[in-house]
Motif scaffolding. Structure first.
Motif, PDB file in Angstrom:
ATOM      1  N   TRP A  56       7.814  70.110  46.380  1.00 52.13           N
ATOM      2  CA  TRP A  56       8.342  70.733  45.242  1.00 52.13           C
ATOM      3  C   TRP A  56       9.971  70.928  45.023  1.00 52.13           C
ATOM      4  O   TRP A  56      10.026  71.433  43.401  1.00 52.13           O
ATOM      5  N   LEU A  84       4.512  70.086  37.503  1.00 57.50           N
ATOM      6  CA  LEU A  84       5.764  71.392  37.685  1.00 57.50           C
ATOM      7  C   LEU A  84       5.864  71.081  35.750  1.00 57.50           C
ATOM      8  O   LEU A  84       6.792  72.401  35.323  1.00 57.50           O
ATOM      9  N   ALA A 104       3.930  66.889  42.462  1.00 56.28           N
ATOM     10  CA  ALA A 104       4.663  68.188  41.830  1.00 56.28           C
ATOM     11  C   ALA A 104       5.162  67.809  40.748  1.00 56.28           C
ATOM     12  O   ALA A 104       5.741  68.797  40.053  1.00 56.28           O
TER      13      ALA A 104
END
Ligand SMILES: NC(=O)c1ccc[n+]([C@@H]2O[C@H](COP(=O)([O-])OP(=O)(O)OC[C@H]3O[C@@H](n4cnc5c(N)ncnc54)[C@H](O)[C@@H]3O)[C@@H](O)[C@H]2O)c1
Length: 256
Positions: A223, A31, A27
């Motif tokens: 996340w 990102l 994640a």
């Protein structure tokens, strides 16, 4: 395109996930790339890093892979050298690698203790020793070490809790030593997020109990942890160092 990390180069260790789904390293890597960073996805299993890299490239992000075992000093040196060769700079070291150990005091063997200490704690020393001279040359950077709420609560996971508490000590020590070089060092302590690391063999009932343990009764995901890493990697946190950012839905402040 969002650009909170535009122009930056990041190494993410443990950028793959051990099973189907999205772990914390995966994640964070995705990102970071979405926010404009070029990302070196490092994992001891190349196919795991490649999966993350493919996700990033499918979104037109910039990433590449490297197989490395961060418990080995030579691999850590190679990791940093690869980032510099490929991208010409290094700004962010995201030390995400970690393995779990669920053994209590009397169950944990010396061998398991040593292994957890090597993977969860010593690896971070070795990656930092490899990266910091380059960050000093570059006049700064951000190091993010993934700890756990297991370091902050009375967990029966002896070796894991001790190693993750060590990560916090290492973070604070390095923050003190490196602030003069404009290198920030922070830790993230995730709570009970549902990732491939913990999903293996978890019953639906336990999953629900984990969700309800937090004050915010939504299930935490990788996340949530990844967004904390984006903040600490970015210049938005330029005045933040030596801190532990707890991302746990409030579980560590409950009184139950
Ligand atoms: N999942 C949770 O609830 C939770 C909670 C608190 C903290 N954490 C921490 O988050 C971090 C990542 O967890 P995750 O859920 O993404 O785990 P994961 O096991 O899915 O992913 C970790 C990756 O690290 C790689 N790896 C392991 N040892 C390595 C080594 N020596 N060298 C290079 N790569 C190696 C693995 O191959 C794997 O792909 C860990 O530090 C973990 O302790 C997780």
């Amino acid at each position: 395109m969002p650009d909170r990390l535009k122009g930056k180069v990041a190494i993410v260790s443990g950028a793959g996930s051990r099973g189907p789904g999205v772990g914390n390293g995966k994640a964070a890597a995705v990102l970071f790339a979405r926010e404009g960073a070029r990302v070196l996805c490092v994992d001891q299993f190349l196919d795991r890093a490649e999966e993350t890299c493919a996700l990033i490239r499918a979104e037109n992000g910039n990433a590449s892979t490297l197989q490395a075992d961060v418990t080995r000093a030579a691999d850590c040196e190679r990791m940093v050298a690869t980032a510099l060769e490929r991208y010409g700079r290094l700004d962010v070291l995201h030390n995400n690698v970690g393995i779990e150990s669920r053994k209590n005091l009397m169950e944990v063997t010396e061998e398991e203790w040593d292994r957890v200490m090597a993977v969860d704690l010593k690896s971070m020393l070795l990656t930092c020793q490899a990266a910091i001279p380059r960050l000093v040359e570059a006049s700064g950077g951000s190091i993010i070490n993934v700890s756990s709420v297991a370091a902050l609560r009375a967990h029966g996971r002896t070796a894991y809790s001790a190693a993750k508490a060590g990560v916090i000590g290492l973070t604070i020590s390095l923050a003190g030593q490196l602030a003069k070089d404009r290198i920030r060092v922070n830790a993230i302590a995730p709570g009970m997020v549902y990732t491939p690391m913990v999903a293996e063999g978890m019953s639906a009932e336990l999953r629900e109990r984990r969700r309800l343990a937090a004050l915010i009764q939504d299930e935490g995901t990788a996340w949530d942890v990844g967004w904390a890493a984006v903040y600490l990697a970015s210049d938005e946190s330029r005045w933040v160092t030596g801190q532990v950012l707890v991302v746990d839905g409030g579980v560590s402040i409950t009184t139950r």
